[in-house]
Design a protein around this motif. Sequence first.
Motif, PDB file in Angstrom:
ATOM      1  N   THR A   1       0.813  -1.212   0.000  1.00 16.07           N
ATOM      2  CA  THR A   1       0.000   0.000   0.000  1.00 16.07           C
ATOM      3  C   THR A   1       0.848   1.264   0.000  1.00 16.07           C
ATOM      4  O   THR A   1       1.555   1.535   0.972  1.00 16.07           O
TER       5      THR A   1
ATOM      6  N   LEU B   1      -2.627   5.176  -2.499  1.00 17.40           N
ATOM      7  CA  LEU B   1      -3.933   4.526  -2.487  1.00 17.40           C
ATOM      8  C   LEU B   1      -4.705   4.911  -1.232  1.00 17.40           C
ATOM      9  O   LEU B   1      -5.934   4.892  -1.230  1.00 17.40           O
TER      10      LEU B   1
ATOM     11  N   GLY C   1      -8.374   6.177 -10.250  1.00 15.42           N
ATOM     12  CA  GLY C   1      -8.670   4.891 -10.848  1.00 15.42           C
ATOM     13  C   GLY C   1      -9.003   5.068 -12.318  1.00 15.42           C
ATOM     14  O   GLY C   1      -8.766   6.122 -12.917  1.00 15.42           O
TER      15      GLY C   1
ATOM     16  N   GLU D   1     -10.321  -0.189 -14.000  1.00 16.56           N
ATOM     17  CA  GLU D   1      -9.787  -0.525 -12.687  1.00 16.56           C
ATOM     18  C   GLU D   1     -10.120   0.576 -11.668  1.00 16.56           C
ATOM     19  O   GLU D   1      -9.241   1.287 -11.183  1.00 16.56           O
TER      20      GLU D   1
ATOM     21  N   HIS E   1     -10.810   0.377  -8.677  1.00 18.99           N
ATOM     22  CA  HIS E   1     -10.272   0.108  -7.341  1.00 18.99           C
ATOM     23  C   HIS E   1      -8.891   0.732  -7.143  1.00 18.99           C
ATOM     24  O   HIS E   1      -8.391   0.778  -6.012  1.00 18.99           O
ATOM     25  N   LEU E   2      -8.296   1.237  -8.197  1.00 18.38           N
ATOM     26  CA  LEU E   2      -6.986   1.868  -8.079  1.00 18.38           C
ATOM     27  C   LEU E   2      -7.102   3.359  -7.755  1.00 18.38           C
ATOM     28  O   LEU E   2      -6.184   4.124  -8.028  1.00 18.38           O
ATOM     29  N   SER E   3      -8.211   3.736  -7.189  1.00 17.69           N
ATOM     30  CA  SER E   3      -8.415   5.131  -6.774  1.00 17.69           C
ATOM     31  C   SER E   3      -8.022   5.286  -5.307  1.00 17.69           C
ATOM     32  O   SER E   3      -7.837   4.310  -4.587  1.00 17.69           O
TER      33      SER E   3
ATOM     34  N   THR F   1      -8.347   6.414  -1.325  1.00 19.19           N
ATOM     35  CA  THR F   1      -9.266   6.546  -0.201  1.00 19.19           C
ATOM     36  C   THR F   1      -8.618   7.479   0.808  1.00 19.19           C
ATOM     37  O   THR F   1      -7.448   7.292   1.161  1.00 19.19           O
TER      38      THR F   1
ATOM     39  N   TYR G   1     -17.854   8.671 -11.536  1.00 18.36           N
ATOM     40  CA  TYR G   1     -18.111   7.246 -11.304  1.00 18.36           C
ATOM     41  C   TYR G   1     -18.092   6.467 -12.630  1.00 18.36           C
ATOM     42  O   TYR G   1     -18.647   6.939 -13.617  1.00 18.36           O
TER      43      TYR G   1
ATOM     44  N   ARG H   1     -14.956   5.943 -11.637  1.00 18.97           N
ATOM     45  CA  ARG H   1     -13.736   6.506 -11.059  1.00 18.97           C
ATOM     46  C   ARG H   1     -14.105   7.409  -9.891  1.00 18.97           C
ATOM     47  O   ARG H   1     -15.263   7.716  -9.680  1.00 18.97           O
TER      48      ARG H   1
ATOM     49  N   ASP I   1     -12.921   7.943  -2.452  1.00 15.67           N
ATOM     50  CA  ASP I   1     -13.798   7.639  -1.315  1.00 15.67           C
ATOM     51  C   ASP I   1     -13.225   8.276  -0.046  1.00 15.67           C
ATOM     52  O   ASP I   1     -12.002   8.401   0.089  1.00 15.67           O
TER      53      ASP I   1
END
Length: 207
Positions: A64, A98, A117, A121, A123-125, A127, A175, A177, A180
Motif C-alpha cells: 500500500t 492509495l 482509478g 480498474e 479500485h486503483l483510486s 481513499t 463514477y 472513477r 472515497d
Amino acid sequence: MNTTAIYAPGFADPVNDAQQVFRATLEALARPTIAQHVRAAVQPPAPLSATAAALVLALCDEQTPLWLDDALRQNSDVEAWIRFHTGARLVDDASEALFCVASSPSTVPPIDDLAQGSDEEPHLSATVIIDASDAKPIGSFLVDGPGVNGQISWDGRGLPASDFLEIWTANTRRYPRGVDLILAGVDQVTGLPRTTALTSNVQKEMS
C-alpha cells in the motif's frame, strides 16, 4: 526518535481486531454517513488518532502506497510506527497514494489531484482517511445514492469546509472513477463513497 513509541502495540488481538475494523469500514461505506462502531484500542504516536491508526492497521500493508499530511510527518515516530506495524510504503506525493491520512479536515489534499482509478480498474483510486475526532458540523446536506434509505440529512461533520460541495459533486460524476472518504471519529467510522450524492439542504429549506 522515540523507540518506545515506535514499538507501541498495535491491535491487542491482531486478527479479530483487524477484522472488526475492516467489517465496520465496509458497513460504513455501504451505509453512507451512518457512523459505525470500531474497536480502536491502539496507542499510536501523536498526532495520529487511535481510530485513524486502527484504520491504517486494518486496511494497509506492504503493498500500500500511503500518504500522510505534514502534521503527521513532522513526528517521525508516526511514520516509523506505521512502517513497523504495516510495512506500508510512504509516499511524498499524494497523487501516488492509495490511502491518504489527514490529521484534520483542513489538511485533506485536493481531491481532484488524487488517484481516480480508471473505468477498467476503479479500485486503483485513492481513499482518504480524515481524523474527525474533533470536527464540527460544517452545514446541512441531503444525502442520496446507493445504501441510503430514501434521502437523509447530514451535518457533514469531518468534511473539509471550503468549496467541498462543488468538489464532491464533480467527484461523484466521475463514477466508476473517483475518491472515497472515511471519517475517523472517536471509536467510530463514517463512510462517504464516490457513489453518494450530496446537495445543500439549506437551499431546500429556504425554497
